[in-house]
Design an enzyme around this catalytic site. Structure first.
Site, mmCIF file in Angstrom:
data_model
loop_
_atom_site.group_PDB
_atom_site.id
_atom_site.type_symbol
_atom_site.label_atom_id
_atom_site.label_comp_id
_atom_site.label_asym_id
_atom_site.label_seq_id
_atom_site.Cartn_x
_atom_site.Cartn_y
_atom_site.Cartn_z
ATOM 1 N N ARG A 1 -28.720 50.872 19.961
ATOM 2 C CA ARG A 1 -29.823 50.907 19.491
ATOM 3 C C ARG A 1 -29.654 51.741 18.107
ATOM 4 O O ARG A 1 -30.748 51.684 17.081
ATOM 5 C CB ARG A 1 -30.940 51.704 20.109
ATOM 6 C CG ARG A 1 -31.605 50.883 21.264
ATOM 7 C CD ARG A 1 -32.721 51.554 22.137
ATOM 8 N NE ARG A 1 -33.182 50.802 23.474
ATOM 9 C CZ ARG A 1 -34.000 49.725 23.399
ATOM 10 N NH1 ARG A 1 -34.663 49.479 22.304
ATOM 11 N NH2 ARG A 1 -34.329 49.306 24.268
ATOM 12 N N ARG B 1 -51.297 38.368 23.308
ATOM 13 C CA ARG B 1 -51.001 38.112 24.482
ATOM 14 C C ARG B 1 -52.083 38.474 25.677
ATOM 15 O O ARG B 1 -52.643 39.638 25.211
ATOM 16 C CB ARG B 1 -49.496 38.686 24.764
ATOM 17 C CG ARG B 1 -48.275 37.941 24.577
ATOM 18 C CD ARG B 1 -47.321 38.326 24.983
ATOM 19 N NE ARG B 1 -46.863 39.575 24.990
ATOM 20 C CZ ARG B 1 -45.606 39.939 25.134
ATOM 21 N NH1 ARG B 1 -44.520 39.407 25.280
ATOM 22 N NH2 ARG B 1 -45.181 41.328 24.696
ATOM 23 N N ARG C 1 -52.453 44.124 27.420
ATOM 24 C CA ARG C 1 -51.711 45.365 27.924
ATOM 25 C C ARG C 1 -51.433 46.352 27.009
ATOM 26 O O ARG C 1 -51.613 45.801 25.555
ATOM 27 C CB ARG C 1 -50.320 44.921 28.485
ATOM 28 C CG ARG C 1 -50.132 43.925 29.690
ATOM 29 C CD ARG C 1 -48.801 43.623 29.994
ATOM 30 N NE ARG C 1 -47.996 43.008 28.752
ATOM 31 C CZ ARG C 1 -46.529 43.013 29.064
ATOM 32 N NH1 ARG C 1 -46.024 42.987 30.245
ATOM 33 N NH2 ARG C 1 -45.792 42.557 27.930
ATOM 34 N N ARG D 1 -43.688 50.602 17.350
ATOM 35 C CA ARG D 1 -42.507 50.150 18.031
ATOM 36 C C ARG D 1 -41.715 49.588 16.833
ATOM 37 O O ARG D 1 -40.438 49.878 16.627
ATOM 38 C CB ARG D 1 -42.465 48.996 19.014
ATOM 39 C CG ARG D 1 -43.320 49.852 20.453
ATOM 40 C CD ARG D 1 -43.555 48.668 21.561
ATOM 41 N NE ARG D 1 -42.125 48.221 21.982
ATOM 42 C CZ ARG D 1 -42.249 47.059 22.711
ATOM 43 N NH1 ARG D 1 -43.352 46.347 22.999
ATOM 44 N NH2 ARG D 1 -41.019 46.558 23.127
ATOM 45 N N LYS E 1 -35.879 38.035 21.668
ATOM 46 C CA LYS E 1 -34.389 38.176 21.923
ATOM 47 C C LYS E 1 -34.003 37.803 23.546
ATOM 48 O O LYS E 1 -33.105 37.092 23.915
ATOM 49 C CB LYS E 1 -33.976 39.727 21.912
ATOM 50 C CG LYS E 1 -33.421 39.934 20.658
ATOM 51 C CD LYS E 1 -32.906 41.562 20.525
ATOM 52 C CE LYS E 1 -33.949 42.345 21.114
ATOM 53 N NZ LYS E 1 -33.480 43.527 21.988
#
Length: 210
Positions: free
Chosen positions: A88, A123, A156, A167, A13
């Site tokens: 949200r 990542r 991370r 999430r 996004k």
């Protein structure tokens, strides 16, 4: 043009918001950023938010909405804006409607959960300079070593599969119902996220013109 961008964490996004921002010359408004700005400038709503954050509590909807209302009243929003990260939940969307803020279009970037987990958990970030890599799509020349500064590449905590899945669960429970909410208003356009950012961008810009 007043826009809302929806999409699960890791759906890309933020990148699309930046591109729309440049194309249409309208500001991209991220909830996190404007709360930080309000805290820094010491606005009434910013101070309210600070009192909750200092107590280790979530900032309640009415304070977040007050901060957003103040931000949307600024001159750079006269020709439109992009809301990224707000609303949200359905109550937040209803509050936005009650404020009299007219949303022209809602773009939902759809990417399957398994792809998001693969994207985010792959990542790797350099501890020293912050350069970003990916174990599949942007491999370093030497595994685990930053090609820019020689620093160590780490995963991370936010990118750990368990964190990403948690999430996504929250997104599906709390935010995904907004698709039906805005679809009922005839404002929702769904964009299938592609492997290449440029291909997603083409579809997003086409959806805005449709």
């Amino acid at each position: 043009m007043n826009l809302i961008l929806l999409g699960a964490p890791g759906a890309g996004k933020g990148t699309q918001a930046e591109i729309i921002c440049e194309t249409y010359k309208i500001p991209a408004i991220s909830t996190g950023n404007i709360i930080r700005e309000a805290l820094k400038s010491g606005t009434e709503m910013g101070l309210k938010a600070k009192s909750y954050m200092d107590a280790g509590q979530l900032v309640p909807d009415e304070v977040v909405i007050g901060i957003i209302k103040d931000r949307l009243a600024q001159d750079d929003c006269k020709n439109g804006f992009i809301l990224d990260g707000f609303p949200r939940t359905i109550p937040q969307a209803e509050a936005l409607d009650k404020m009299g803020i007219v949303i022209d279009k809602v773009i939902d970037i759809e990417v399957p959960d398994e792809k998001i987990v693969q994207r985010m958990s792959g990542r790797r970030v350099c501890e020293a300079c912050g350069a970003s890599y990916h174990i599949l799509y942007k491999k370093p020349e030497v595994e685990g070593v930053c090609g820019k500064c020689g620093g160590t590449l780490v995963q991370r905590k936010d990118d750990h599969p368990d964190t990403v899945n948690a999430r996504l669960k929250v997104y599906h429970e709390q935010t995904e119902p907004l698709k039906a909410y805005y679809s009922a208003q005839g404002k929702l356009s769904v964009v299938e996220g592609q492997e290449e950012v440029a291909d997603t961008t083409k579809l997003t810009l086409a959806a805005l013109k449709a």
